[in-house]
Design a protein around this motif. Structure first.
Motif, mmCIF file in Angstrom:
data_model
loop_
_atom_site.group_PDB
_atom_site.id
_atom_site.type_symbol
_atom_site.label_atom_id
_atom_site.label_comp_id
_atom_site.label_asym_id
_atom_site.label_seq_id
_atom_site.Cartn_x
_atom_site.Cartn_y
_atom_site.Cartn_z
ATOM 1 N N SER A 37 -33.918 -21.977 111.978
ATOM 2 C CA SER A 37 -35.051 -21.132 112.375
ATOM 3 C C SER A 37 -34.610 -19.927 113.202
ATOM 4 C CB SER A 37 -36.051 -21.955 113.185
ATOM 5 O OG SER A 37 -35.452 -22.430 114.388
ATOM 6 N N ALA A 38 -33.369 -19.928 113.684
ATOM 7 C CA ALA A 38 -32.886 -18.816 114.509
ATOM 8 C C ALA A 38 -32.711 -17.568 113.656
ATOM 9 C CB ALA A 38 -31.559 -19.196 115.175
ATOM 10 N N PHE A 39 -32.960 -16.425 114.267
ATOM 11 C CA PHE A 39 -32.815 -15.124 113.620
ATOM 12 C C PHE A 39 -33.696 -15.011 112.366
ATOM 13 C CE2 PHE A 39 -28.611 -16.349 115.378
ATOM 14 C CZ PHE A 39 -28.593 -15.489 116.456
ATOM 15 N N HIS A 40 -34.813 -15.762 112.355
ATOM 16 C CA HIS A 40 -35.746 -15.758 111.221
ATOM 17 C C HIS A 40 -35.057 -16.165 109.927
ATOM 18 C CE1 HIS A 40 -38.466 -13.785 113.988
ATOM 19 N NE2 HIS A 40 -37.581 -12.823 114.176
ATOM 20 N N GLY A 41 -33.967 -16.940 110.043
ATOM 21 C CA GLY A 41 -33.264 -17.413 108.853
ATOM 22 C C GLY A 41 -32.434 -16.360 108.146
ATOM 23 N N LYS A 42 -32.293 -15.169 108.748
ATOM 24 C CA LYS A 42 -31.573 -14.080 108.074
ATOM 25 C C LYS A 42 -30.070 -14.101 108.343
ATOM 26 C CE LYS A 42 -35.578 -10.990 108.230
ATOM 27 N NZ LYS A 42 -36.113 -9.687 108.713
ATOM 28 N N LEU A 43 -29.649 -14.833 109.383
ATOM 29 C CA LEU A 43 -28.225 -14.872 109.739
ATOM 30 C C LEU A 43 -27.773 -16.333 109.736
ATOM 31 C CD1 LEU A 43 -28.283 -12.301 112.701
ATOM 32 C CD2 LEU A 43 -27.796 -11.868 110.291
ATOM 33 N N PRO A 44 -27.393 -16.840 108.579
ATOM 34 C CA PRO A 44 -27.064 -18.275 108.491
ATOM 35 C C PRO A 44 -25.729 -18.661 109.118
ATOM 36 C CG PRO A 44 -26.699 -17.209 106.382
ATOM 37 C CD PRO A 44 -27.335 -16.176 107.269
ATOM 38 N N ALA A 45 -24.771 -17.732 109.189
ATOM 39 C CA ALA A 45 -23.486 -18.048 109.814
ATOM 40 C C ALA A 45 -23.659 -17.998 111.329
ATOM 41 C CB ALA A 45 -22.417 -17.071 109.359
ATOM 42 N N GLN A 46 -23.556 -19.160 111.979
ATOM 43 C CA GLN A 46 -23.891 -19.235 113.402
ATOM 44 C C GLN A 46 -22.790 -19.942 114.182
ATOM 45 O OE1 GLN A 46 -27.676 -21.207 113.476
ATOM 46 N NE2 GLN A 46 -28.719 -19.568 112.360
#
Length: 343
Positions: A246-255
């Motif tokens: 849910s972080a970054f509205h799902g736009k940045l999957p590499a975390q």
């Protein structure tokens, strides 16, 4: 007669050939001498240049040594004078407290001035911090209470030797706010390999805000990777690691998880002084940041000037990290002195 003529002609040919050979030898000798003269001239010029550089270097080192000694002597004299003023101020304060009643009763017409009021405030501050064992000087004509160099007012910056390199995460303010809230860095899958290759135990992580029609800003806070949780080394096409979908509205999957290692004390002051909205819920104060990058390295300044969102900037050695830390520390100190309220 014919034989005589042939012999004469042969002799003439031999003479001309000998003259030609002698002429060629003379030309070659002149060229060789000219080359030797040029070589000697070049060697002499180089020797003079090296001697001049050596003299200039010696003079520069002598000047630097003289300047260093002068600065050390000036610092020593200033420290000696400060100690003398501190001792004399303490003696004067003791005497004044013993004779205050007599002087006030003897001169009842004397009125309190603004300077007296300022002195009273200053003495009150001095007593307050002295009780807390904070090393400050008494009033010596210069207001040094908030300029005194001590661990309380100027927390020491993290030892730059502990940082091998740096990683400046560049993104919009909205993304940076989510990074600060979730303690997560996020990138597109194409840039996921940078987490594993460029961030390690000795990497200082900075957050840079890039917004349209606004200055680029680096937040004062410094982060590092969570110990024991490095990002895996990925190859092209490998599945990225996602911690919070849910972080970054799902736009940045590499975390990648990070943690704050240096706040420089600024946010703590803001929260202590009370940033509350009308509903009474805590309101996160705007983070302190720097937008003037003249004190960082030339390479880092150029990279920041050309920075783009989600394209990190890499600081390849501890010297560049130290310059960024010094700029952040300077900004923190200026902000702290501007807000001289209760810490």
């Amino acid at each position: 007669d014919a034989l005589e003529v042939e012999k004469h002609e042969a002799l003439e040919v031999d003479k001309r050939a000998a003259l030609e050979v002698e002429k060629q030898a003379a030309v070659a000798r002149e060229k060789r001498e000219a080359a030797e003269r040029e070589k000697r001239h070049a060697d002499e010029t180089l020797a003079r240049h090296e001697a001049g550089e050596k003299r200039a270097q010696v003079a520069k080192e002598a000047a630097m040594k003289s300047t260093t000694e002068m600065l050390i002597e000036m610092k020593r004299q200033q420290e000696t004078k400060g100690q003398e003023r501190h001792v004399s101020g303490g003696d004067a304060g003791g005497k004044g407290s013993g004779t205050g009643a007599t002087s006030s009763s003897g001169d009842s017409k004397k009125q309190a001035t603004p300077a007296d009021a300022a002195k009273a405030v200053w003495d009150d501050h001095f007593r307050f911090w002295a009780e807390k064992n904070i090393p400050v000087e008494g009033d010596s004509g210069k207001r040094r209470l908030f300029q005194r160099s001590c661990p309380f007012w100027n927390p020491p910056v993290v030892d730059p030797g502990s940082f091998k390199n740096g990683f400046i995460y560049c993104a919009s303010s909205e993304t940076i706010d989510q990074v600060r809230q979730n303690n997560l860095l996020g990138l597109l899958p194409a840039g996921a390999h940078l987490f594993g290759k460029k961030i390690g135990p000795g990497t200082a992580i900075f957050l840079c805000r890039l917004d349209d029609h606004a200055e680029k800003k680096i937040d004062v806070d410094v982060y590092e990777m969570v110990p024991g949780e490095p990002y895996p080394h990925l190859r092209k096409g490998d599945t990225v690691r996602t911690i919070d979908r849910s972080a970054f509205h799902g736009k940045l999957p590499a975390q990648m998880k990070i943690r704050k290692i240096k706040t420089f004390g600024v946010e703590g002051i803001d929260r202590h002084r009370g940033f509350l909205v009308d509903t009474g819920a805590p309101k996160t104060p705007p983070p302190t940041s720097i937008s003037d990058f003249r004190n960082v390295s030339v390479t880092t300044e150029r990279k920041l000037r050309d920075a783009k969102p989600l394209f990190p900037i890499l600081l390849k050695n501890s010297e560049r990290v130290e310059l960024v830390l010094q700029a952040l520390h300077k900004k923190q100190t200026q902000t702290f002195r501007r807000k001289k309220g209760d810490p």
